[in-house]
Scaffold this active site. Structure first.
Site, PDB file in Angstrom:
ATOM      1  N   ARG A   1       1.665  -1.326 -12.108  1.00  0.00           N
ATOM      2  CA  ARG A   1       0.524  -1.571 -11.226  1.00  0.00           C
ATOM      3  C   ARG A   1      -0.402  -0.361 -11.253  1.00  0.00           C
ATOM      4  NH1 ARG A   1       0.237  -2.003  -4.592  1.00  0.00           N
ATOM      5  NH2 ARG A   1      -1.878  -2.874  -4.528  1.00  0.00           N
ATOM      6  N   HIS A   2      -1.674  -0.621 -11.028  1.00  0.00           N
ATOM      7  CA  HIS A   2      -2.624   0.481 -10.879  1.00  0.00           C
ATOM      8  C   HIS A   2      -2.198   1.408  -9.741  1.00  0.00           C
ATOM      9  CE1 HIS A   2      -4.196  -1.391  -7.227  1.00  0.00           C
ATOM     10  NE2 HIS A   2      -4.250  -2.531  -7.892  1.00  0.00           N
TER      11      HIS A   2
ATOM     12  N   TYR B   1       0.822  -1.207   0.000  1.00  0.00           N
ATOM     13  CA  TYR B   1       0.000   0.000   0.000  1.00  0.00           C
ATOM     14  C   TYR B   1       0.859   1.261   0.000  1.00  0.00           C
ATOM     15  CZ  TYR B   1      -3.266  -3.581   1.617  1.00  0.00           C
ATOM     16  OH  TYR B   1      -4.014  -4.735   1.749  1.00  0.00           O
TER      17      TYR B   1
ATOM     18  N   HIS C   1      -1.955  -5.852 -11.752  1.00  0.00           N
ATOM     19  CA  HIS C   1      -2.088  -5.914 -10.296  1.00  0.00           C
ATOM     20  C   HIS C   1      -0.755  -6.302  -9.655  1.00  0.00           C
ATOM     21  CE1 HIS C   1      -6.562  -5.910 -10.475  1.00  0.00           C
ATOM     22  NE2 HIS C   1      -6.407  -6.642 -11.568  1.00  0.00           N
ATOM     23  N   ASP C   2      -0.646  -6.054  -8.350  1.00  0.00           N
ATOM     24  CA  ASP C   2       0.605  -6.355  -7.648  1.00  0.00           C
ATOM     25  C   ASP C   2       0.919  -7.846  -7.628  1.00  0.00           C
ATOM     26  OD1 ASP C   2      -1.641  -6.645  -5.994  1.00  0.00           O
ATOM     27  OD2 ASP C   2      -0.577  -6.053  -4.169  1.00  0.00           O
TER      28      ASP C   2
ATOM     29  N   LYS D   1       3.499 -11.576  -0.414  1.00  0.00           N
ATOM     30  CA  LYS D   1       3.880 -11.602  -1.826  1.00  0.00           C
ATOM     31  C   LYS D   1       4.805 -12.784  -2.132  1.00  0.00           C
ATOM     32  CE  LYS D   1       1.317  -8.198  -2.194  1.00  0.00           C
ATOM     33  NZ  LYS D   1      -0.074  -8.518  -2.549  1.00  0.00           N
TER      34      LYS D   1
ATOM     35  N   ARG E   1     -10.124  -0.312 -11.564  1.00  0.00           N
ATOM     36  CA  ARG E   1      -8.993   0.491 -11.091  1.00  0.00           C
ATOM     37  C   ARG E   1      -7.792   0.382 -12.024  1.00  0.00           C
ATOM     38  NH1 ARG E   1      -9.753  -3.727  -7.484  1.00  0.00           N
ATOM     39  NH2 ARG E   1      -8.061  -5.243  -7.200  1.00  0.00           N
TER      40      ARG E   1
END
Length: 440
Positions: A70-71, A44, A337-338, A277, A155
């Site tokens: 990433r977004h 984040y 995405h991440d 992750k 997003r």
């Protein structure tokens, strides 16, 4: 509606400020939180460049760029928001706080949404488009503008659209790339980790770490909020309010002040994201890297100007059509995405770890940090170089040049395209049978 509003947002910012400038300036606001705390927000965290951009070595010039991004910053996902609201409900039900640090809750209103990009995230993507134009202007002509794709979450789509607006604004609207392909996340999609139903999760590792770092913090919270009966899961959710509220309201959340004095709160939260992750779609998950194979094979196709060869996540219809997967562009930008970026790093061989992260004890010298790998608006840039007559490649992750030891990278992080292609045997072999295990 959110997509339209955020597109309007950046357009208004440009019309108000951009036209009067000799060069379009970044619009992402500065958050009133020290950088070292933002870097403890794990995935984040807002994007920060990890290094100054380095020019390519003498004798080399860039002739193709592949951006994987990433977004931008968003609200919590639906699941995370459910946990946040449950934890807040416990705190807000307390009649008398014994810790004055909690007094802000007396007039607190939870107005976080779910899933969608926030204006700060739209600005991040817009600024990334400005940066891409300014850095790679020499690759652009009216006949050859960036080719842009996005995974199908709103997003991600909005991030891609704001990137194109930033790119266009930086050129004073001479070059106007469009979002050309949106990949349906219910179908084959190389920009989302949605095609491996039998993959495991990171829960065993993240739960073990949460039970290691969170109890002292949970105890402090329960002492300050008698009868709240908060759990360690509640504590992690409440810590996440610091980044989510801050990027949404673009001012420091009172939850940042609540947890800053508590030893280990933010570093512990950060390490939880690192473990998530690594063991979610990274090297610690048996079926993590295979989820990045499709994108790697698309990248190899672009680098070598040859058709995509892949039997994993690629959409064969789209990738075999030059309209939806051209091979003649100089700039490609893909939005994702991440978790998918982690899978791609791992399929490719970036950020290999000598030993897996310990779920009970973080290493202070680790380089596997979610805030450095996949922050909001984080990006991997693969530059194809022409060094003399030799096609070569270098990779930057959040502006830091990667060593590329797996393909014989030199002191400048450059290896030949041929060596890079050979190094990607896992992808070229469709994951060595791992993809079939996704459906065992």
């Amino acid at each position: 509606m959110a997509l339209l509003l955020l597109s309007i947002l950046v357009a208004l910012v440009y019309s108000a400020f951009g036209a009067s400038m000799n060069a379009v300036k970044p619009i992402t606001p500065t958050l009133n939180v020290p950088k070292e705390i933002q870097l403890d927000w794990s995935e984040y965290s807002p994007y920060f460049p990890l290094d100054e951009y380095r020019d390519v070595p003498g004798g080399c010039e860039i002739d193709q760029v592949n951006i994987l991004q990433r977004h931008g910053a968003r609200f919590p996902t639906t699941g995370a928001n459910t946990n946040i609201k449950a934890a807040l409900a416990k705190l807000l039900a307390v009649r008398h706080y014994t810790d004055p640090q909690l007094d802000f809750l007396r007039n607190f209103t939870d107005d976080l949404g779910s899933n969608d990009l926030v204006p700060f995230g739209a600005a991040q993507s817009y600024d990334a488009g400005i940066e891409a134009f300014q850095r790679y202007t020499h690759l652009i002509t009216e006949e050859n503008i960036p080719f842009v794709r996005a995974s199908g979450s709103e997003r991600v789509i909005v991030s891609a659209m704001n990137w194109t607006q930033g790119f266009s604004a930086a050129s004073f609207h001479k070059y106007n790339p469009k979002l050309s392909v949106i990949l349906d996340e219910s179908l084959n999609d190389t920009l989302d980790d949605n095609m491996c139903p039998d993959a495991g999760s990171s829960d065993p590792q993240t739960n073990l770490w949460q039970s290691t770092f969170a109890p002292p913090i949970t105890l402090l919270l329960n002492e300050g909020a008698p009868d709240a009966n908060l759990t360690d899961t509640d504590t992690s959710s409440l810590i996440s309010m610091c980044p989510f509220e801050t990027v949404f309201k673009e001012q420091r959340s009172p939850f940042c002040d609540l947890f800053a004095p508590m030893p280990g709160a933010f570093p512990g939260f950060a390490y939880g994201g690192d473990l998530d992750k690594y063991y979610g779609t990274g090297y610690g998950q048996a079926l993590g890297p295979v989820q990045g194979v499709g994108y790697v094979n698309e990248l190899l196709a672009r680098l070598t100007n040859s058709p995509v060869q892949d039997e994993t996540q690629t959409n064969h219809t789209l990738d075999s059509d030059p309209t939806t997967f051209p091979l003649n562009r100089t700039i490609y930008a893909d939005f994702t995405h991440d978790n998918q970026m982690i899978a791609i790093y791992s399929a490719m061989g970036l950020f290999r770890q000598a030993t897996p992260p310990d779920p009970t004890k973080p290493s202070p010298t680790r380089n596997w940090r979610a805030s450095s790998l996949v922050p909001f608006s984080g990006r991997m840039v693969v530059e194809r170089l022409k060094c003399g007559s030799t096609p070569s490649v270098r990779i930057l992750v959040n502006q830091q040049v990667q060593p590329l030891e797996f393909c014989g990278g030199d002191k400048n992080g450059v290896c030949t395209v041929n060596a890079f292609v050979k190094s990607q045997a896992y992808a070229r072999n469709n994951g060595n049978g791992d993809f079939e295990k996704c459906f065992a």
